[in-house]
Design a protein around this motif. Sequence first.
Motif, PDB file in Angstrom:
ATOM      1  N   GLU A 224       0.801  -1.221   0.000  1.00 42.84           N
ATOM      2  CA  GLU A 224       0.000   0.000   0.000  1.00 42.84           C
ATOM      3  C   GLU A 224       0.837   1.277   0.000  1.00 42.84           C
ATOM      4  OE1 GLU A 224      -2.759  -0.050   3.227  1.00 42.84           O
ATOM      5  OE2 GLU A 224      -4.098  -1.498   2.264  1.00 42.84           O
ATOM      6  N   ALA A 225       2.121   1.201   0.313  1.00 39.65           N
ATOM      7  CA  ALA A 225       2.951   2.404   0.363  1.00 39.65           C
ATOM      8  C   ALA A 225       3.134   2.973  -1.040  1.00 39.65           C
ATOM      9  CB  ALA A 225       4.308   2.082   0.986  1.00 39.65           C
ATOM     10  N   SER A 226       2.959   4.277  -1.174  1.00 42.33           N
ATOM     11  CA  SER A 226       3.034   4.933  -2.487  1.00 42.33           C
ATOM     12  C   SER A 226       4.450   5.415  -2.781  1.00 42.33           C
ATOM     13  CB  SER A 226       2.067   6.122  -2.539  1.00 42.33           C
ATOM     14  OG  SER A 226       0.736   5.697  -2.360  1.00 42.33           O
ATOM     15  N   ALA A 227       4.915   5.133  -3.993  1.00 46.10           N
ATOM     16  CA  ALA A 227       6.236   5.599  -4.410  1.00 46.10           C
ATOM     17  C   ALA A 227       6.278   7.123  -4.401  1.00 46.10           C
ATOM     18  CB  ALA A 227       6.546   5.075  -5.809  1.00 46.10           C
ATOM     19  N   ASN A 228       7.403   7.666  -3.976  1.00 44.28           N
ATOM     20  CA  ASN A 228       7.606   9.109  -3.986  1.00 44.28           C
ATOM     21  C   ASN A 228       8.551   9.465  -5.129  1.00 44.28           C
ATOM     22  OD1 ASN A 228       7.981  11.808  -3.519  1.00 44.28           O
ATOM     23  ND2 ASN A 228       9.131  11.551  -1.612  1.00 44.28           N
ATOM     24  N   PRO A 229       8.023  10.004  -6.234  1.00 46.98           N
ATOM     25  CA  PRO A 229       8.909  10.336  -7.361  1.00 46.98           C
ATOM     26  C   PRO A 229       9.892  11.450  -7.034  1.00 46.98           C
ATOM     27  CG  PRO A 229       6.679  11.172  -7.727  1.00 46.98           C
ATOM     28  CD  PRO A 229       6.614  10.305  -6.514  1.00 46.98           C
ATOM     29  N   ALA A 230       9.635  12.210  -5.939  1.00 41.37           N
ATOM     30  CA  ALA A 230      10.541  13.279  -5.547  1.00 41.37           C
ATOM     31  C   ALA A 230      11.692  12.781  -4.682  1.00 41.37           C
ATOM     32  CB  ALA A 230       9.769  14.366  -4.800  1.00 41.37           C
ATOM     33  N   SER A 231      11.712  11.491  -4.344  1.00 41.36           N
ATOM     34  CA  SER A 231      12.800  10.965  -3.543  1.00 41.36           C
ATOM     35  C   SER A 231      14.133  11.150  -4.255  1.00 41.36           C
ATOM     36  CB  SER A 231      12.582   9.469  -3.270  1.00 41.36           C
ATOM     37  OG  SER A 231      13.777   8.866  -2.790  1.00 41.36           O
ATOM     38  N   ALA A 235      15.151   6.359  -9.261  1.00 42.18           N
ATOM     39  CA  ALA A 235      15.934   6.110 -10.474  1.00 42.18           C
ATOM     40  C   ALA A 235      15.264   4.947 -11.202  1.00 42.18           C
ATOM     41  CB  ALA A 235      17.384   5.764 -10.105  1.00 42.18           C
ATOM     42  N   PRO A 236      15.669   4.640 -12.418  1.00 43.16           N
ATOM     43  CA  PRO A 236      15.083   3.476 -13.097  1.00 43.16           C
ATOM     44  C   PRO A 236      15.201   2.218 -12.232  1.00 43.16           C
ATOM     45  CG  PRO A 236      16.352   4.764 -14.656  1.00 43.16           C
ATOM     46  CD  PRO A 236      16.605   5.360 -13.306  1.00 43.16           C
ATOM     47  N   GLY A 237      14.069   1.620 -11.919  1.00 44.45           N
ATOM     48  CA  GLY A 237      14.064   0.406 -11.115  1.00 44.45           C
ATOM     49  C   GLY A 237      14.206   0.618  -9.628  1.00 44.45           C
ATOM     50  N   VAL A 238      14.237   1.878  -9.172  1.00 45.68           N
ATOM     51  CA  VAL A 238      14.402   2.188  -7.747  1.00 45.68           C
ATOM     52  C   VAL A 238      13.234   3.038  -7.278  1.00 45.68           C
ATOM     53  CG1 VAL A 238      15.840   3.254  -5.972  1.00 45.68           C
ATOM     54  CG2 VAL A 238      16.915   2.151  -7.948  1.00 45.68           C
ATOM     55  N   VAL A 239      12.558   2.575  -6.239  1.00 47.51           N
ATOM     56  CA  VAL A 239      11.413   3.295  -5.678  1.00 47.51           C
ATOM     57  C   VAL A 239      11.620   3.439  -4.180  1.00 47.51           C
ATOM     58  CG1 VAL A 239       8.955   3.071  -5.098  1.00 47.51           C
ATOM     59  CG2 VAL A 239       9.734   2.611  -7.438  1.00 47.51           C
ATOM     60  N   GLU A 240      11.435   4.649  -3.664  1.00 44.44           N
ATOM     61  CA  GLU A 240      11.414   4.867  -2.222  1.00 44.44           C
ATOM     62  C   GLU A 240      10.033   5.384  -1.833  1.00 44.44           C
ATOM     63  OE1 GLU A 240      14.104   6.762   1.388  1.00 44.44           O
ATOM     64  OE2 GLU A 240      14.170   7.743  -0.573  1.00 44.44           O
ATOM     65  N   ALA A 241       9.427   4.763  -0.847  1.00 38.54           N
ATOM     66  CA  ALA A 241       8.099   5.136  -0.381  1.00 38.54           C
ATOM     67  C   ALA A 241       8.158   5.471   1.098  1.00 38.54           C
ATOM     68  CB  ALA A 241       7.108   3.996  -0.619  1.00 38.54           C
ATOM     69  N   GLY A 242       7.478   6.517   1.501  1.00 39.31           N
ATOM     70  CA  GLY A 242       7.397   6.859   2.909  1.00 39.31           C
ATOM     71  C   GLY A 242       6.371   5.991   3.615  1.00 39.31           C
ATOM     72  N   VAL A 245       6.443   9.078   8.295  1.00 37.73           N
ATOM     73  CA  VAL A 245       7.006  10.391   8.011  1.00 37.73           C
ATOM     74  C   VAL A 245       6.235  11.390   8.882  1.00 37.73           C
ATOM     75  CG1 VAL A 245       7.589  12.098   6.261  1.00 37.73           C
ATOM     76  CG2 VAL A 245       7.507   9.674   5.636  1.00 37.73           C
ATOM     77  N   PRO A 246       6.759  11.735  10.053  1.00 38.47           N
ATOM     78  CA  PRO A 246       6.002  12.586  10.975  1.00 38.47           C
ATOM     79  C   PRO A 246       5.767  14.006  10.479  1.00 38.47           C
ATOM     80  CG  PRO A 246       7.689  11.342  12.145  1.00 38.47           C
ATOM     81  CD  PRO A 246       7.963  11.191  10.680  1.00 38.47           C
ATOM     82  N   GLN A 247       6.660  14.525   9.614  1.00 34.27           N
ATOM     83  CA  GLN A 247       6.548  15.891   9.121  1.00 34.27           C
ATOM     84  C   GLN A 247       7.172  15.967   7.738  1.00 34.27           C
ATOM     85  OE1 GLN A 247       9.385  17.427  12.278  1.00 34.27           O
ATOM     86  NE2 GLN A 247      10.251  18.475  10.513  1.00 34.27           N
ATOM     87  N   ALA A 248       6.906  17.060   7.018  1.00 34.51           N
ATOM     88  CA  ALA A 248       7.554  17.265   5.735  1.00 34.51           C
ATOM     89  C   ALA A 248       9.062  17.301   5.944  1.00 34.51           C
ATOM     90  CB  ALA A 248       7.073  18.569   5.112  1.00 34.51           C
ATOM     91  N   THR A 249       9.797  16.627   5.043  1.00 37.66           N
ATOM     92  CA  THR A 249      11.233  16.453   5.238  1.00 37.66           C
ATOM     93  C   THR A 249      12.060  17.187   4.194  1.00 37.66           C
ATOM     94  OG1 THR A 249      11.422  14.477   3.865  1.00 37.66           O
ATOM     95  CG2 THR A 249      10.745  14.156   6.159  1.00 37.66           C
ATOM     96  N   SER A 250      13.300  17.436   4.534  1.00 36.29           N
ATOM     97  CA  SER A 250      14.211  18.120   3.626  1.00 36.29           C
ATOM     98  C   SER A 250      14.595  17.270   2.425  1.00 36.29           C
ATOM     99  CB  SER A 250      15.476  18.542   4.386  1.00 36.29           C
ATOM    100  OG  SER A 250      15.163  19.422   5.443  1.00 36.29           O
ATOM    101  N   ASP A 251      14.356  15.955   2.501  1.00 35.09           N
ATOM    102  CA  ASP A 251      14.669  15.107   1.348  1.00 35.09           C
ATOM    103  C   ASP A 251      13.416  14.795   0.521  1.00 35.09           C
ATOM    104  OD1 ASP A 251      13.553  13.325   3.179  1.00 35.09           O
ATOM    105  OD2 ASP A 251      14.937  11.701   2.709  1.00 35.09           O
ATOM    106  N   GLY A 252      12.382  15.625   0.650  1.00 36.60           N
ATOM    107  CA  GLY A 252      11.291  15.592  -0.325  1.00 36.60           C
ATOM    108  C   GLY A 252      10.106  14.719  -0.008  1.00 36.60           C
ATOM    109  N   PHE A 253       9.856  14.408   1.255  1.00 33.50           N
ATOM    110  CA  PHE A 253       8.724  13.564   1.609  1.00 33.50           C
ATOM    111  C   PHE A 253       7.673  14.376   2.369  1.00 33.50           C
ATOM    112  CE2 PHE A 253      11.703  10.420   0.426  1.00 33.50           C
ATOM    113  CZ  PHE A 253      11.000   9.258   0.137  1.00 33.50           C
ATOM    114  N   ALA A 254       6.417  14.185   1.986  1.00 27.99           N
ATOM    115  CA  ALA A 254       5.301  14.786   2.703  1.00 27.99           C
ATOM    116  C   ALA A 254       4.951  13.921   3.905  1.00 27.99           C
ATOM    117  CB  ALA A 254       4.092  14.914   1.778  1.00 27.99           C
ATOM    118  N   PRO A 255       4.279  14.485   4.914  1.00 28.64           N
ATOM    119  CA  PRO A 255       3.905  13.683   6.081  1.00 28.64           C
ATOM    120  C   PRO A 255       3.006  12.509   5.714  1.00 28.64           C
ATOM    121  CG  PRO A 255       3.624  16.017   6.535  1.00 28.64           C
ATOM    122  CD  PRO A 255       3.885  15.890   5.058  1.00 28.64           C
TER     123      PRO A 255
END
Length: 350
Positions: A224-231, A235-242, A245-255
């Motif tokens: 169910e975790a959604s990929a964050n394209p702003a991570s 990269a091709p074949g690499v997905v990071e999902a929050g 995330v307690p608060q908006a972060t400096s590395d591009g993740f929304a709470p």
Amino acid sequence: MTEQTNGGMAGDALAGTAMAGRLVRYADLVPCRTAFIDTRTPGSTEKENFTIIGPGVSESPDQFVHIALPHGFNIGGARQPFGCVNSQHSHETAEVFVVHSGHWRLLFGPNCEDGSLEIGPGDVASVPTQMFRGFEKVDEGTGFLWVALGQDEPGKVTWAPAVLEAAQDFGLKLTKGGQLIDTSSGDYELRDVELETGLDAEAAAQLRTPPLEKLLECVVRAGEASANPASPLAAPGVVEAGIIVPQATSDGFAPGPISGWWPHGLNLRQLTLQTGAYVPLHARAEEEVIFIQSGTLEVSWADGSLIMGAGDTLTVPIGLQHAFRNTASVPCEAIVVRGSEDPARPVFAG
């Protein structure tokens, strides 16, 4: 407490042997069968407790600590067979369950009267502080929970009154400081020790269970975790999902999706790499702990590399330039804990 202190060298000069000392393989985990007050209570005798990073909340001097370096959070684990119960207790800091294997039931309330939630492989659940929870393994076979606890010193467990009462029938008592005492041999004298008497009714009533619909906000199911394209790692074949995330972060993740109304002191992410996918050399400003949920992952740095498999845990020191690659024919799914509620952007080499 027996402990093994690993690492201690930072930056690109970190030797390969020291980096290997930051790796705890699943097969090398050292369990403690006497970690808590309910260790002799019928239904709880077969549970195994693990302290992987940090002191944890174990009440036993026999608990083995794999990595004692402060991270701002703790990492532990629980392994239990079918029907085994971890009794009702409350935590002072965040307690986050990552289900590696097996199906589990989280039980709420001092006497399990406030409902339950079932979680399975790949699910993540963060149980709020200051409420009673327990958990039991509900399917056949043995299962493993990987657990993150907030802060360097996560405090001691507060047990439901019935748990302490049951333990006394088997000779186990607890000091006010959270030390387990075995009186079953008959030759132990309680000298200058103040025993834990448990919460009175008024204090126990303060540890209220939130409504079940509120607790559902604290669970992210597998897939169910959604990929964050702003991570920055995308990269091709690499997905990071929050995930946490307690608060908006400096590395591009929304709470969210788990932000919590109580402090976590960390971010928890899901990192997925397809076959051949690569994250180039980069360094972090926070402690970074990687747990392999499935597949394998190569972690490399300037003068070395290692391969992680399912169930393995690795802590990467602040400032070390390191890269990830999936060299296997199946996807790699990893859980990553970053030691801040506002992680900075990674610094890539070159």
